[in-house]
Design an enzyme around this catalytic site. Structure first.
Site, PDB file in Angstrom:
ATOM      1  N   LYS A 303      -0.558  -5.435  -2.704  1.00  0.00           N
ATOM      2  CA  LYS A 303       0.358  -5.182  -1.579  1.00  0.00           C
ATOM      3  C   LYS A 303       1.426  -6.272  -1.479  1.00  0.00           C
ATOM      4  O   LYS A 303       2.600  -5.984  -1.219  1.00  0.00           O
ATOM      5  CB  LYS A 303      -0.424  -5.104  -0.268  1.00  0.00           C
ATOM      6  CG  LYS A 303      -1.297  -3.881  -0.118  1.00  0.00           C
ATOM      7  CD  LYS A 303      -1.822  -3.723   1.285  1.00  0.00           C
ATOM      8  CE  LYS A 303      -2.549  -4.951   1.789  1.00  0.00           C
ATOM      9  NZ  LYS A 303      -3.737  -5.299   0.982  1.00  0.00           N
ATOM     10  N   THR A 305       2.614  -8.111  -3.894  1.00  0.00           N
ATOM     11  CA  THR A 305       3.532  -7.936  -5.020  1.00  0.00           C
ATOM     12  C   THR A 305       4.505  -6.792  -4.763  1.00  0.00           C
ATOM     13  O   THR A 305       5.705  -6.895  -5.049  1.00  0.00           O
ATOM     14  CB  THR A 305       2.734  -7.673  -6.314  1.00  0.00           C
ATOM     15  OG1 THR A 305       1.662  -8.609  -6.406  1.00  0.00           O
ATOM     16  CG2 THR A 305       3.604  -7.804  -7.534  1.00  0.00           C
ATOM     17  N   ARG A 327       1.805 -13.260   4.888  1.00  0.00           N
ATOM     18  CA  ARG A 327       0.838 -14.207   5.441  1.00  0.00           C
ATOM     19  C   ARG A 327       0.708 -15.427   4.528  1.00  0.00           C
ATOM     20  O   ARG A 327       0.914 -15.334   3.323  1.00  0.00           O
ATOM     21  CB  ARG A 327      -0.530 -13.540   5.598  1.00  0.00           C
ATOM     22  CG  ARG A 327      -0.578 -12.465   6.660  1.00  0.00           C
ATOM     23  CD  ARG A 327      -1.906 -11.726   6.647  1.00  0.00           C
ATOM     24  NE  ARG A 327      -2.070 -10.970   5.417  1.00  0.00           N
ATOM     25  CZ  ARG A 327      -3.221 -10.445   5.027  1.00  0.00           C
ATOM     26  NH1 ARG A 327      -4.309 -10.611   5.751  1.00  0.00           N
ATOM     27  NH2 ARG A 327      -3.300  -9.762   3.915  1.00  0.00           N
ATOM     28  N   LYS A 338     -10.134 -14.911  -5.737  1.00  0.00           N
ATOM     29  CA  LYS A 338      -8.979 -14.043  -5.825  1.00  0.00           C
ATOM     30  C   LYS A 338      -7.750 -14.725  -6.414  1.00  0.00           C
ATOM     31  O   LYS A 338      -6.896 -14.107  -7.035  1.00  0.00           O
ATOM     32  CB  LYS A 338      -8.654 -13.508  -4.428  1.00  0.00           C
ATOM     33  CG  LYS A 338      -7.634 -12.385  -4.411  1.00  0.00           C
ATOM     34  CD  LYS A 338      -7.460 -11.865  -2.989  1.00  0.00           C
ATOM     35  CE  LYS A 338      -6.421 -10.777  -2.933  1.00  0.00           C
ATOM     36  NZ  LYS A 338      -6.205 -10.285  -1.554  1.00  0.00           N
ATOM     37  N   ALA A 557      -8.215  -9.872   7.867  1.00  0.00           N
ATOM     38  CA  ALA A 557      -7.965  -8.486   8.267  1.00  0.00           C
ATOM     39  C   ALA A 557      -9.251  -7.741   8.609  1.00  0.00           C
ATOM     40  O   ALA A 557      -9.205  -6.725   9.291  1.00  0.00           O
ATOM     41  CB  ALA A 557      -7.224  -7.756   7.159  1.00  0.00           C
ATOM     42  N   PHE A 588      -5.634  -5.490   3.661  1.00  0.00           N
ATOM     43  CA  PHE A 588      -6.587  -4.477   3.207  1.00  0.00           C
ATOM     44  C   PHE A 588      -6.033  -3.059   3.344  1.00  0.00           C
ATOM     45  O   PHE A 588      -4.840  -2.831   3.253  1.00  0.00           O
ATOM     46  CB  PHE A 588      -7.929  -4.649   3.922  1.00  0.00           C
ATOM     47  CG  PHE A 588      -8.598  -5.962   3.609  1.00  0.00           C
ATOM     48  CD1 PHE A 588      -8.698  -6.426   2.309  1.00  0.00           C
ATOM     49  CD2 PHE A 588      -9.107  -6.759   4.621  1.00  0.00           C
ATOM     50  CE1 PHE A 588      -9.307  -7.634   2.014  1.00  0.00           C
ATOM     51  CE2 PHE A 588      -9.719  -7.977   4.342  1.00  0.00           C
ATOM     52  CZ  PHE A 588      -9.821  -8.410   3.044  1.00  0.00           C
ATOM     53  N   PHE A 677       0.012  -0.449 -13.647  1.00  0.00           N
ATOM     54  CA  PHE A 677      -0.591  -1.448 -14.533  1.00  0.00           C
ATOM     55  C   PHE A 677      -0.330  -1.037 -15.986  1.00  0.00           C
ATOM     56  O   PHE A 677      -0.038   0.134 -16.279  1.00  0.00           O
ATOM     57  CB  PHE A 677      -2.090  -1.545 -14.281  1.00  0.00           C
ATOM     58  CG  PHE A 677      -2.469  -2.244 -12.998  1.00  0.00           C
ATOM     59  CD1 PHE A 677      -3.744  -2.737 -12.805  1.00  0.00           C
ATOM     60  CD2 PHE A 677      -1.552  -2.429 -11.976  1.00  0.00           C
ATOM     61  CE1 PHE A 677      -4.110  -3.386 -11.632  1.00  0.00           C
ATOM     62  CE2 PHE A 677      -1.889  -3.069 -10.802  1.00  0.00           C
ATOM     63  CZ  PHE A 677      -3.183  -3.547 -10.624  1.00  0.00           C
ATOM     64  N   TRP A 706       6.156  -5.803 -11.265  1.00  0.00           N
ATOM     65  CA  TRP A 706       5.395  -6.877 -11.906  1.00  0.00           C
ATOM     66  C   TRP A 706       6.021  -7.243 -13.255  1.00  0.00           C
ATOM     67  O   TRP A 706       6.137  -8.420 -13.593  1.00  0.00           O
ATOM     68  CB  TRP A 706       3.940  -6.440 -12.095  1.00  0.00           C
ATOM     69  CG  TRP A 706       3.059  -7.515 -12.680  1.00  0.00           C
ATOM     70  CD1 TRP A 706       2.480  -8.567 -12.036  1.00  0.00           C
ATOM     71  CD2 TRP A 706       2.685  -7.635 -14.066  1.00  0.00           C
ATOM     72  NE1 TRP A 706       1.764  -9.341 -12.925  1.00  0.00           N
ATOM     73  CE2 TRP A 706       1.871  -8.791 -14.172  1.00  0.00           C
ATOM     74  CE3 TRP A 706       2.953  -6.892 -15.216  1.00  0.00           C
ATOM     75  CZ2 TRP A 706       1.318  -9.206 -15.378  1.00  0.00           C
ATOM     76  CZ3 TRP A 706       2.400  -7.305 -16.415  1.00  0.00           C
ATOM     77  CH2 TRP A 706       1.593  -8.444 -16.499  1.00  0.00           C
TER      78      TRP A 706
END
Length: 853
Positions: A303, A305, A327, A338, A557, A588, A677, A706
């Protein structure tokens, strides 16, 4: 305006009499004759006062040093003799600078003289300093010739050719008129000229007019940074380091911020002052876009990105003003599993090292404030347990020089107790006891300490074991810093005053008599506001393509509302202008972050969204379509690498459809952004976009940010722009005046798809208690797993036929929501077997960071 002078003088008297008549305030500051340079510089701090639009220095030439003059802001230098203003005058640029009042008055005198002046010469006598330079420039620019001479110059008599000289007065100036037998028409004894009051006032008025113009909204002049994407795509940190960010003050100027609205933290990031909201209060808001997602895999679906890629496309390629509001990442995930949260690939916030590490210290401020409350709780319990009422009162209201006084925060507590007294000596013994004893029940303290590191061994601890704590032993624990209620308050406050009031209302526990005890009762809320006074200002950064980003707040979240700050969004909406875009991100899936964004954040802010961008990935859709489990750190099963259209279709018809329906509950159009991806096939991409539109999305587009940056999100930007032009029929899911139970039931049934809810006896008791305390009208913030629409993490897709269990209900009164606990929620993550910190290192020579993602 302000005047610094050695002695009162005639011009000052004129100014002080005229200023009130034309609506100007004036203050004269008289200095000693022998004042030092440092004393003058100290007073020049006045030029930081936004209410002062002009500072006039009436000082001896010896005191007007370069250090003094250049301390004064050029835009307030109504003397017009600072280096910058003199340079502008010499260059002929008078649009920003000021003409020295004496020079302005002399030129006015010359131009208003009875005889024509074209081709005449003017002799300047007795001035070689800045004033002489200014006069010479102005005279020559008016088509006359300027001659200069010292007062005792032997050539002076020759130059005037024995003229007949007449002394007269005009507009407060003494001047000399030469006979026309000479080529010299007028010569002026500069050293005896008094400053002309009206020229000073003209400069002050000019300064004020410029200030008013600066306060208006400024169209953007954004200079985007060029990207040259490489194949294969390098690591995030290599991409970040290959791009040189613009200096933050340059970025601020490009988007219409004033220098005084910026507090720089190094070269590439800065805090933005909230005064911007006052300056642009009449400016229409831009369009408001929320980025949410489908139920994610444990790896996350990108999200952040997508948010960054979208604003890069809008600003750098479509030339539409846009701001990303993100955030601040927690140190826990950064060093845990992560990794960072600065985006990825060619859609990043830069410098990504600074984004992911400390930033401007907001999380540290929250940690300090949170732990100050915890320390205050334990200290108060100790002192109440070991002292009499009289001793407590004597220490809480100490005698200073024989006088006892309540502090303002203590008077507030007295008023809440119904004791309307301000004299400590007037309290009765019963009132003293009520005042000094919070009587916290150790078993009902809800406040925990925090740390911004994943540390499972701090989830439950015992404090007070030292002999000095006199047996005040109790069990407590640590949460991760971003789980603190103070973080949620930071994200929801809309002003410093609002934040201070919310901090005061935080409930830290319950007394033995069943009354809530607040941070204000502890006397600590003012100190918390002091610790948080800088953290409330959003941090300005930029993307890889030089577009602006606000980074602010970072509440969890799944246990809090999981959105960046109201203030960042409000500031950005003013800056982008009516046709611009603010893209903010919710944590999320849409069932958690988006629902809380609408029902909690939009209620608090009064803002209404135009579009929801729902992020999906083929990987997550396959998982919801029946694919095997996905685990962080483990290789992806073959189903996620090879083409599998049936799994993709299954995920679209279940989870994606449900998440789109959730957005439609609020009346907001949805654009699905498929984060592509490398392993995704064209057939899978086409299928997702087709089925998403069949499921109710306004549009669905593949995104390649990306690998390509903003250019890879152009389709998304165009789809968002089109969707935002349509009317949005936003509505809340529930009326906040509904009973707490009914609000919980509404969310469970309409958002999660549950058949009903089941309350534990403890949850029922808490709901009754909060309703009795007057908290029943607060919105609901469900604490639920993010890995499923239901309360069961392993139930993927869109589960049905379940009853949602509510094991407990708690309240964040300062943040302003009630949060039911669905299942067991961890507020302190643990480190995995191989955390990310194994790969993070520093080169001691270059200070370059490696392995950060």
């Amino acid at each position: 305006m302000r005047i610094l002078s050695i002695l009162p003088f005639q011009t000052v008297n004129t100014l002080t009499s005229v200023c009130p008549q034309i609506g100007l305030n004036i203050t004269q500051i008289c200095l000693a004759k022998e004042c030092s340079e440092d004393e003058v510089k100290e007073l020049l701090k006045l030029n930081e006062d936004p209410r002062v639009h002009g500072v006039y220095l009436h000082l001896p030439p010896a005191s007007l040093t370069s250090r003094v003059l250049n301390t004064l802001k050029p835009e307030k230098d109504v003397n017009g003799i600072s280096d910058l203003n003199m340079g502008r005058l010499v260059r002929g640029d008078l649009s920003k600078g000021f003409v020295p009042p004496v020079a302005s008055a002399v030129l006015d005198l010359l131009e208003n003289h009875d005889a024509p002046l074209g081709g005449k010469s003017v002799l300047l006598v007795g001035e070689d300093g800045p004033l002489g330079v200014a006069l010479q420039c102005l005279i020559e620019r008016s088509g006359m010739v300027a001659l200069k001479s010292q007062w005792r110059s032997k050539s002076l008599q020759t130059q005037v050719n024995e003229p007949t000289i007449e002394m007269s007065s005009k507009s407060g100036f003494r001047y000399l008129t030469a006979a026309y037998r000479s080529q010299v028409h007028l010569f002026v004894f500069v050293s005896v000229l008094a400053p002309f009051a009206y020229s000073i006032l003209a400069n002050v008025v000019r300064s004020g007019r410029r200030w008013l113009q600066e306060q208006q909204y400024r169209p953007w002049q954004l200079r985007s940074l060029k990207l040259q994407p490489l194949t294969p795509v390098p690591s995030d940190i290599e991409i970040s380091r290959a791009q040189t960010p613009k200096p933050v003050d340059q970025l601020a100027e490009e988007i219409g911020l004033l220098p005084e609205e910026l507090e720089a933290y190094g070269r590439s990031k800065a805090k933005v002052r909230l005064s911007l909201l006052d300056r642009l209060h009449a400016q229409p808001d831009g369009k408001y876009v929320l980025v949410a997602g489908i139920t994610p895999t444990p790896l996350g679906e990108g999200k952040s990105t997508v948010t960054i890629g979208l604003v890069q496309a809008l600003s750098a390629h479509l030339k539409l003003n846009s701001f990303a509001c993100l955030r601040q990442p927690s140190q826990g995930p950064t060093f845990g599993v992560k990794g960072g949260a600065a985006g990825g690939g060619y859609a990043q916030v830069i410098p990504m090292e600074e984004f992911n590490l400390h930033l401007t210290g907001d999380i540290h401020a929250i940690t300090a404030a949170n732990n100050l409350v915890a320390a205050a709780i334990d200290a108060r319990m100790l002192h109440e347990a070991t002292q009499s009422d009289k001793a407590l009162f004597s220490r809480l209201v100490p005698s200073v020089n024989g006088v006892r006084r309540f502090s303002p925060i203590q008077i507030s507590r007295l008023n809440r107790l119904g004791i309307n007294k301000t004299d400590p000596a007037s309290l009765t013994p019963e009132e003293i006891s009520t005042f000094v004893r919070l009587d916290l029940d150790p078993s009902k303290i809800t406040w925990q300490r925090v740390l911004d590191t994943n540390d499972r061994f701090l989830r439950k601890i015992t404090v007070g074991q030292a002999s000095t704590e006199k047996g005040q032993i109790r069990e407590t624990g640590f949460d991760i810093a971003v789980a603190s209620e103070i973080m949620a308050i930071l994200a929801l406050a809309d002003s410093l005053e609002d934040m201070k009031n919310r901090l005061a209302r935080m409930v830290v526990g319950t007394s033995r008599s069943g009354e809530p005890v607040t941070a204000e009762d502890l006397g600590v809320s003012g100190a918390l506001a002091v610790l948080m006074k800088d953290a409330i200002k959003p941090t300005l950064m930029q993307t890889l393509e030089g577009t602006p980003v606000f980074v602010h707040a970072g509440p969890f979240a799944n246990i809090a509302h999981g959105n960046s700050s109201v203030l960042a969004d409000k500031l950005a909406l003013k800056l982008v202008g009516r046709d611009g875009f603010v893209v903010t991100e919710a944590g999320f899936g849409a069932d958690i972050g988006m629902e809380k964004f609408f029902n909690i954040k939009c209620r608090a802010s009064g803002l209404r969204p135009n579009v929801v961008v729902l992020v999906a990935t083929v990987r997550a859709l396959k998982m919801h379509g029946g694919g095997p489990n996905v685990s962080a750190g483990a290789p992806l099963p073959r189903e996620y690498i090879d083409e599998n259209l049936s799994l993709v279709a299954g995920g679209c018809h279940s989870n994606l459809r449900k998440q789109i329906q959730i957005a439609h509950l609020f009346g907001v159009p949805v654009v699905v952004a498929l984060n592509v991806f490398r392993t995704d096939t064209q057939a899978e991409i086409d299928l997702v976009c087709q089925l998403a539109k069949e499921c109710g999305a306004s549009d669905a587009v593949p995104c390649h940010h990306w690998a390509q940056g903003g250019r890879g999100s152009l389709e998304l930007a165009q789809a968002v722009n089109e969707a935002a032009s349509r009317p949005s029929n936003f509505q809340f899911l529930y009326n906040k005046e509904m009973p707490i139970v009914e609000k919980i039931r509404t969310i469970a049934k309409k958002v999660y798809g549950a058949d009903d809810i089941k309350l534990s006896p403890e949850a029922e008791a808490k709901i009754d208690y909060y309703s009795q305390q007057g908290y029943g009208s607060l919105p609901i913030c469900m604490a639920k797993t993010h890995l499923s629409l239901s309360h069961m993490p392993d139930k993927k897709g869109a589960p049905t036929g379940f009853v949602l269990p509510i094991r407990d209900v708690r309240a964040s009164i300062g943040a302003g929501f009630v949060y039911p606990l669905v299942g067991t929620m961890s507020t302190m993550p643990g480190l995995p077997t191989r955390p990310c910190f194994y790969d993070i290192d520093l080169d001691p020579v270059t200070e370059e960071i490696t392995g950060l993602f």
